[in-house]
Design a protein around this motif. Structure first.
Motif, mmCIF file in Angstrom:
data_model
loop_
_atom_site.group_PDB
_atom_site.id
_atom_site.type_symbol
_atom_site.label_atom_id
_atom_site.label_comp_id
_atom_site.label_asym_id
_atom_site.label_seq_id
_atom_site.Cartn_x
_atom_site.Cartn_y
_atom_site.Cartn_z
ATOM 1 N N LYS A 62 0.816 -1.203 0.000
ATOM 2 C CA LYS A 62 0.000 0.000 0.000
ATOM 3 C C LYS A 62 0.851 1.255 0.000
ATOM 4 O O LYS A 62 2.006 1.204 0.447
ATOM 5 C CB LYS A 62 -0.951 0.014 1.199
ATOM 6 C CG LYS A 62 -0.320 -0.140 2.553
ATOM 7 C CD LYS A 62 -1.430 -0.178 3.625
ATOM 8 C CE LYS A 62 -0.828 -0.338 5.006
ATOM 9 N NZ LYS A 62 -1.901 -0.424 6.046
ATOM 10 N N THR B 147 1.803 -0.456 -6.693
ATOM 11 C CA THR B 147 1.445 0.918 -6.345
ATOM 12 C C THR B 147 1.591 1.767 -7.597
ATOM 13 O O THR B 147 2.687 1.866 -8.154
ATOM 14 C CB THR B 147 2.362 1.478 -5.247
ATOM 15 O OG1 THR B 147 2.191 0.714 -4.051
ATOM 16 C CG2 THR B 147 2.051 2.944 -4.975
ATOM 17 N N ARG B 148 0.499 2.335 -8.035
ATOM 18 C CA ARG B 148 0.526 3.185 -9.235
ATOM 19 C C ARG B 148 0.758 4.625 -8.803
ATOM 20 O O ARG B 148 -0.089 5.230 -8.136
ATOM 21 C CB ARG B 148 -0.776 3.064 -10.014
ATOM 22 C CG ARG B 148 -0.800 3.881 -11.306
ATOM 23 C CD ARG B 148 -2.131 3.724 -12.019
ATOM 24 N NE ARG B 148 -2.331 2.374 -12.503
ATOM 25 C CZ ARG B 148 -1.925 1.926 -13.687
ATOM 26 N NH1 ARG B 148 -1.290 2.751 -14.521
ATOM 27 N NH2 ARG B 148 -2.173 0.689 -14.060
ATOM 28 N N LEU B 149 1.917 5.143 -9.142
ATOM 29 C CA LEU B 149 2.295 6.501 -8.753
ATOM 30 C C LEU B 149 2.197 7.436 -9.951
ATOM 31 O O LEU B 149 2.736 7.139 -11.023
ATOM 32 C CB LEU B 149 3.736 6.509 -8.210
ATOM 33 C CG LEU B 149 4.399 7.876 -8.017
ATOM 34 C CD1 LEU B 149 3.637 8.710 -6.998
ATOM 35 C CD2 LEU B 149 5.857 7.702 -7.604
ATOM 36 N N THR B 150 1.507 8.540 -9.754
ATOM 37 C CA THR B 150 1.434 9.592 -10.761
ATOM 38 C C THR B 150 1.990 10.868 -10.149
ATOM 39 O O THR B 150 1.540 11.275 -9.063
ATOM 40 C CB THR B 150 -0.013 9.836 -11.225
ATOM 41 O OG1 THR B 150 -0.547 8.614 -11.737
ATOM 42 C CG2 THR B 150 -0.060 10.899 -12.312
ATOM 43 N N SER C 245 6.699 8.612 -12.487
ATOM 44 C CA SER C 245 5.355 8.036 -12.638
ATOM 45 C C SER C 245 5.486 6.627 -13.182
ATOM 46 O O SER C 245 6.050 6.403 -14.257
ATOM 47 C CB SER C 245 4.513 8.897 -13.578
ATOM 48 O OG SER C 245 4.314 10.186 -13.042
ATOM 49 N N ILE D 31 4.482 2.108 -12.019
ATOM 50 C CA ILE D 31 3.958 1.152 -11.038
ATOM 51 C C ILE D 31 5.154 0.563 -10.306
ATOM 52 O O ILE D 31 6.128 0.151 -10.929
ATOM 53 C CB ILE D 31 3.141 0.041 -11.727
ATOM 54 C CG1 ILE D 31 1.899 0.635 -12.393
ATOM 55 C CG2 ILE D 31 2.744 -1.033 -10.710
ATOM 56 C CD1 ILE D 31 1.116 -0.366 -13.230
ATOM 57 N N SER E 110 -2.290 1.594 -2.940
ATOM 58 C CA SER E 110 -2.454 0.968 -4.254
ATOM 59 C C SER E 110 -2.233 1.996 -5.363
ATOM 60 O O SER E 110 -1.847 1.646 -6.482
ATOM 61 C CB SER E 110 -3.854 0.361 -4.381
ATOM 62 O OG SER E 110 -4.839 1.361 -4.183
ATOM 63 N N ARG E 111 -2.487 3.244 -5.045
ATOM 64 C CA ARG E 111 -2.221 4.316 -5.996
ATOM 65 C C ARG E 111 -2.099 5.640 -5.258
ATOM 66 O O ARG E 111 -2.602 5.783 -4.140
ATOM 67 C CB ARG E 111 -3.298 4.406 -7.066
ATOM 68 C CG ARG E 111 -4.697 4.658 -6.531
ATOM 69 C CD ARG E 111 -5.700 4.782 -7.683
ATOM 70 N NE ARG E 111 -5.777 3.570 -8.462
ATOM 71 C CZ ARG E 111 -5.748 3.529 -9.792
ATOM 72 N NH1 ARG E 111 -5.624 4.644 -10.498
ATOM 73 N NH2 ARG E 111 -5.848 2.390 -10.448
ATOM 74 N N ASP E 112 -1.401 6.574 -5.885
ATOM 75 C CA ASP E 112 -1.289 7.907 -5.293
ATOM 76 C C ASP E 112 -0.920 8.904 -6.379
ATOM 77 O O ASP E 112 -0.277 8.540 -7.386
ATOM 78 C CB ASP E 112 -0.223 7.915 -4.188
ATOM 79 C CG ASP E 112 -0.489 8.982 -3.142
ATOM 80 O OD1 ASP E 112 0.076 8.897 -2.036
ATOM 81 O OD2 ASP E 112 -1.269 9.925 -3.437
#
Lengths: 117, 107
Positions: free
Chosen positions: A7, A112-115, A88, A90, A9-11
């Motif tokens: 965790k 974890t998908r980071l943008t 950016s 995963i 999962s994304r941010d």
């Protein structure tokens, strides 16, 4: 087998800030691995995290940018520091409960998908 | 150095057709080869490994050391086979992945 909880999962993060990703395993493992999966690219190993010692980083990845903690045999964190849009991606946590070099199965977190904006 | 090449980024077939996903590797030691699969909204998971010599979900893969290949095959593709497939090369220190092939099986 191993069950990995990763965790967030994304941010979505602002450039210049940092994101810390947590990885929890349901069993004790010697090594934990952190991968990056950029859009359209393969999974690239960032580093191997051993409990009680410093992480081993792959070529192109440095501790200042990707500090890793491994406080015990079931937990690790990866921090992505000083974020830029190029970060950016995963990020995946992985373990091989039975060890590498033995044709054994690797298990992965959900990523974890980071943008970075 | 360990290296894995998957030449096809995308592969599209019709249901019932044979499918082959190509994988070539480069490694000076004794290779451990795997195929991992990622279905939509699921985590990456092992499909099969060369040492097991088994068929999983109808898929097989044979290690050809002469051609340094480990192609994944299935004689009759199903729609549920649509996924991202990664060939991986293991060793004592790390697991190296190819870039992946996105397989789409059309009805």
């Amino acid at each position: 087998s191993a069950v990995i909880s990763q965790k967030p999962s994304r941010d979505i993060c602002q450039r210049g800030t940092s994101l810390t990703i947590q990885c929890q395993v349901d069993s004790q493992v010697t090594m934990m691995f952190w991968y990056r999966q950029q859009p359209g690219q393969s999974l690239t190993l960032i580093a191997t995290a051993n409990q009680g010692s410093e992480a081993t980083y792959e070529s192109g990845f440095v501790i200042d940018k990707f500090p890793i903690s491994r406080p015990n045999l079931t937990f690790s964190t990866l921090t992505v520091s000083n974020l830029s849009p190029e970060d950016s991606s995963i990020y995946l946590c992985s373990v091989n409960p039975l060890g590498l070099g033995l044709n054994t199965e690797a298990f992965f977190g959900q990523g974890t998908r980071l943008t970075v904006v | 150095a360990q290296r894995v090449t998957q030449p096809e980024k995308l592969l599209s077939v019709f249901k019932g057709a044979p499918v082959e996903l190509k994988c070539n590797y480069s490694y000076s030691g004794s290779p451990e080869l795997f195929w991992y699969v990622q279905y939509s909204r699921q985590r990456l998971q092992l499909l099969l490994r060369h040492i097991s010599r088994e068929s999983i979900k109808g898929f097989t893969a044979d290690l050809n050391k002469g051609e340094t290949s480990f192609h994944l095959k299935k004689p009759f593709a199903q729609e549920e086979d649509s996924a991202m497939y990664y060939c991986a090369l293991g060793g004592s220190e790390k697991l190296v992945f190819g870039k992946g092939t996105k397989l789409t099986v059309n009805p």
